[in-house]
Design a protein around this motif. Structure first.
Motif, mmCIF file in Angstrom:
data_model
loop_
_atom_site.group_PDB
_atom_site.id
_atom_site.type_symbol
_atom_site.label_atom_id
_atom_site.label_comp_id
_atom_site.label_asym_id
_atom_site.label_seq_id
_atom_site.Cartn_x
_atom_site.Cartn_y
_atom_site.Cartn_z
ATOM 1 N N LEU B 222 1.096 -1.346 -0.322
ATOM 2 C CA LEU B 222 -0.251 -0.391 -0.082
ATOM 3 C C LEU B 222 1.366 1.165 0.385
ATOM 4 C CD1 LEU B 222 -2.742 -1.099 2.657
ATOM 5 C CD2 LEU B 222 -3.076 -0.185 0.077
ATOM 6 N N VAL B 223 1.900 1.916 0.608
ATOM 7 C CA VAL B 223 2.709 2.137 1.074
ATOM 8 C C VAL B 223 3.588 2.704 0.159
ATOM 9 C CG1 VAL B 223 5.355 1.599 2.067
ATOM 10 C CG2 VAL B 223 4.065 3.803 2.448
ATOM 11 N N ILE B 224 4.156 1.588 -1.312
ATOM 12 C CA ILE B 224 4.592 1.547 -2.709
ATOM 13 C C ILE B 224 3.725 2.687 -3.669
ATOM 14 C CG2 ILE B 224 5.794 0.587 -4.372
ATOM 15 C CD1 ILE B 224 6.876 -1.490 -2.613
ATOM 16 N N ILE B 225 2.184 1.779 -3.433
ATOM 17 C CA ILE B 225 1.623 3.252 -4.783
ATOM 18 C C ILE B 225 1.167 4.034 -3.716
ATOM 19 C CG2 ILE B 225 -1.335 2.673 -4.838
ATOM 20 C CD1 ILE B 225 -1.214 -0.135 -4.317
ATOM 21 N N ALA B 226 0.917 4.861 -2.200
ATOM 22 C CA ALA B 226 0.770 5.722 -2.156
ATOM 23 C C ALA B 226 2.706 6.515 -2.719
ATOM 24 C CB ALA B 226 0.766 5.568 -0.713
ATOM 25 N N ILE B 227 3.973 5.771 -2.460
ATOM 26 C CA ILE B 227 4.971 6.738 -3.017
ATOM 27 C C ILE B 227 4.430 6.667 -4.521
ATOM 28 C CG2 ILE B 227 7.289 6.393 -3.171
ATOM 29 C CD1 ILE B 227 7.662 5.743 0.339
ATOM 30 N N LEU B 228 4.044 6.212 -5.194
ATOM 31 C CA LEU B 228 4.530 5.946 -6.848
ATOM 32 C C LEU B 228 3.747 6.969 -6.509
ATOM 33 C CD1 LEU B 228 4.502 2.551 -7.588
ATOM 34 C CD2 LEU B 228 6.247 3.874 -7.890
ATOM 35 N N TYR B 229 2.322 7.311 -6.255
ATOM 36 C CA TYR B 229 1.275 8.075 -6.888
ATOM 37 C C TYR B 229 1.719 9.450 -6.550
ATOM 38 C CZ TYR B 229 -3.156 10.988 -6.602
ATOM 39 O OH TYR B 229 -3.705 11.998 -6.889
ATOM 40 N N ALA B 230 2.475 9.948 -5.104
ATOM 41 C CA ALA B 230 3.326 10.814 -4.723
ATOM 42 C C ALA B 230 4.264 11.335 -5.826
ATOM 43 C CB ALA B 230 3.256 11.076 -3.527
ATOM 44 N N ILE B 231 5.309 10.664 -6.250
ATOM 45 C CA ILE B 231 5.663 10.901 -7.271
ATOM 46 C C ILE B 231 5.178 11.110 -8.506
ATOM 47 C CG2 ILE B 231 7.972 9.648 -8.585
ATOM 48 C CD1 ILE B 231 8.452 7.828 -6.233
ATOM 49 N N ARG B 232 4.048 10.555 -9.043
ATOM 50 C CA ARG B 232 3.765 10.778 -10.679
ATOM 51 C C ARG B 232 3.197 12.424 -10.273
ATOM 52 N NH1 ARG B 232 -1.386 7.404 -12.715
ATOM 53 N NH2 ARG B 232 -1.491 8.815 -14.587
ATOM 54 N N LYS B 233 2.761 12.521 -8.814
ATOM 55 C CA LYS B 233 1.783 13.893 -8.690
ATOM 56 C C LYS B 233 2.650 14.773 -8.512
ATOM 57 C CE LYS B 233 -1.571 15.823 -5.634
ATOM 58 N NZ LYS B 233 -1.953 16.123 -4.112
ATOM 59 N N ALA B 234 3.880 14.747 -7.748
ATOM 60 C CA ALA B 234 5.268 15.259 -7.884
ATOM 61 C C ALA B 234 5.613 15.904 -9.378
ATOM 62 C CB ALA B 234 6.107 15.088 -7.720
ATOM 63 N N LYS B 235 5.689 14.860 -10.384
ATOM 64 C CA LYS B 235 6.281 15.059 -11.605
ATOM 65 C C LYS B 235 5.273 15.217 -12.075
ATOM 66 C CE LYS B 235 9.389 11.333 -12.576
ATOM 67 N NZ LYS B 235 9.447 9.815 -13.006
#
Lengths: 201, 236
Positions: B222-235
């Motif tokens: 779950l936290v990997i998904i949340a981190i990937l989402y945060a990276i995508r949002k930052a980009k």
């Protein structure tokens, strides 16, 4: 330690100066039900629970427990408990053991329990607090310190009850060894870079 | 059922909080808010319970003998005037009284406990039958005195015409020994800090993660998904 003290026929009064104390005590009771087996509440042990007020509370408890707290953690009148009738003041206690994560609490007990009433103190503390608490032993204000996970593990081995402390020691020793290796590698790199820089000059 | 929930929650909260080491994400913030909310709520509850045990119960049971307990309750209530812009000043009386009581209690024994006992502990015999003890006592006394010299700012020897005098050199050496002594103490504190943090990390792992691999793995996914989402949002 509780098991060790009960085995030595000691009677214990538990009190918490921090809000997390009561939760930790109940977790301890729940996860180690054998500790209190065969021990009568009120006679062999008492749990006062959390007492707010920091140093003022420590001073109040040292003067009189029943005068400071009316009811214990389970709602029983403190003054009616047989153990409290016998040990209501700091000078009536053979030993006070302070387990804390804050140096402040140590000062409370040194100032309010040891200095005026000479109640011997043992301190169970975090590794980070070790250097700050060492002067208490040097000055005779504390009998002994139990510093960090190592002391916990040693105590478990000493009383023949290995638990989480012993279990964690392998991991801790390995991580310390890794840190040491990195410190040595870092120093080698630092000196080699420095020496190369001097050679170039 | 409640125990199952406890296991899932503890594994998830530990991993989500640790995830901040890599990157801030929604699950970290959720865990942080849960922790703060629960801690604040619990503290209020347990503090009210303490007030109940130390003041309200005795006051209800025998009001005539415990009448004096009304006074600290009133002083405590004065603190709430902080929320009024008009009567803010009244809260200062509560703060003042509680500070005065705390200081008075501490000062009753502080000179003996914090000064006299500590000074006495440094007055060690410099010659003992045990050579290790003798060396230890010398180190103890010399480092303490030298560290104290470092903090003397009022009278310090100065250089004469830009050149160090013998007094200056002696003072400088003593001060340096003091600095090295303090550095050793700070180093020991830092090393102990690292040991403590490692102990926390290991204990959390042993208590909440290692025995529950399924729960831990689910929290990690779950936290990997949340981190990937945060990276995508930052980009974006």
């Amino acid at each position: 330690m509780i098991k060790h003290l009960f085995d030595k026929k000691c009677r214990l009064v538990f009190v918490s100066m921090g809000t997390t104390g009561p939760v930790m005590f109940e977790i301890l009771r729940k996860t180690n039900p054998d500790l209190f087996a065969g021990k009568e509440y009120g006679k062999d042990w008492v749990n006062i629970g959390y007492v707010a007020g920091g140093e003022s509370a420590a001073a109040g408890l040292a003067k009189t427990i029943s005068g400071t707290v009316a009811v214990d953690a389970y709602g029983n009148p403190v003054a009616a408990l047989p153990l409290i009738k016998e040990a209501d003041r700091a000078e009536q206690f053979a030993l006070a053991i302070v387990f804390t994560t804050g140096t402040d609490t140590l000062y409370y007990f040194v100032r309010q329990w040891y200095t005026p009433y000479k109640t011997p103190l043992i301190m169970g503390i975090l590794g980070v607090m070790g250097p700050a608490a060492e002067p208490f032993v040097a000055a005779g204000q504390a009998v002994e310190l139990m510093v960090g996970q190592v002391a916990g593990a040693e105590y478990e081995v000493l009383v023949g009850r290995p638990g989480i402390g012993v279990g964690a020691m392998d991991a801790q020793s390995t991580s310390h060894a890794i840190i040491l290796i990195f410190i040595i590698l870092g120093n080698i790199m630092f000196w080699s870079v420095r020496l190369r820089g001097e050679e170039k000059r | 059922m409640i125990e199952e929930l406890q296991i899932w929650l503890s594994a998830a909260l530990v991993i989500w909080i640790w995830s901040f080491v890599y990157k801030d994400n929604y699950l970290y913030r959720l865990a942080e808010h849960i922790f703060l909310g629960v801690a604040a709520g619990y503290s209020i509850g347990i503090s009210l319970d303490s007030l109940n045990k130390t003041a309200l119960v005795p006051l209800m049971k025998s009001p005539s003998t415990n009448m004096h307990l009304i006074l600290p309750i009133i002083i405590g209530l004065l603190f709430f005037f902080k929320y009024s812009r008009r009567y803010y000043w009244i809260a200062r009386y509560g703060v003042g009284i509680s500070l005065a009581v705390g200081t008075a209690l501490a000062f009753r024994t502080a000179p003996r406990a914090n000064i006299i006992a500590q000074v006495n502990a440094v007055l060690l015999p410099l010659w003992t039958p045990d050579p290790v003890k003798t060396l230890n006592n010398w180190v103890h006394v010399v480092i303490t005195l030298c560290a104290l010299v470092y903090f003397i700012f009022t009278v310090t020897p100065r250089m004469a015409e830009g050149r160090p005098t013998p007094t200056y050199r002696a003072y400088d050496t003593v001060m340096k020994i003091g600095i090295y002594g303090m550095m050793v103490a700070f180093g020991a504190t830092l090393a102990n800090t690292i040991m403590t943090r490692l102990a926390f990390f290991i204990s959390m792992n042993i208590q909440y993660l290692q025995p529950y691999p399924l729960e831990s793995l689910s929290a990690i996914i779950l936290v990997i998904i949340a981190i990937l989402y945060a990276i995508r949002k930052a980009k974006a």
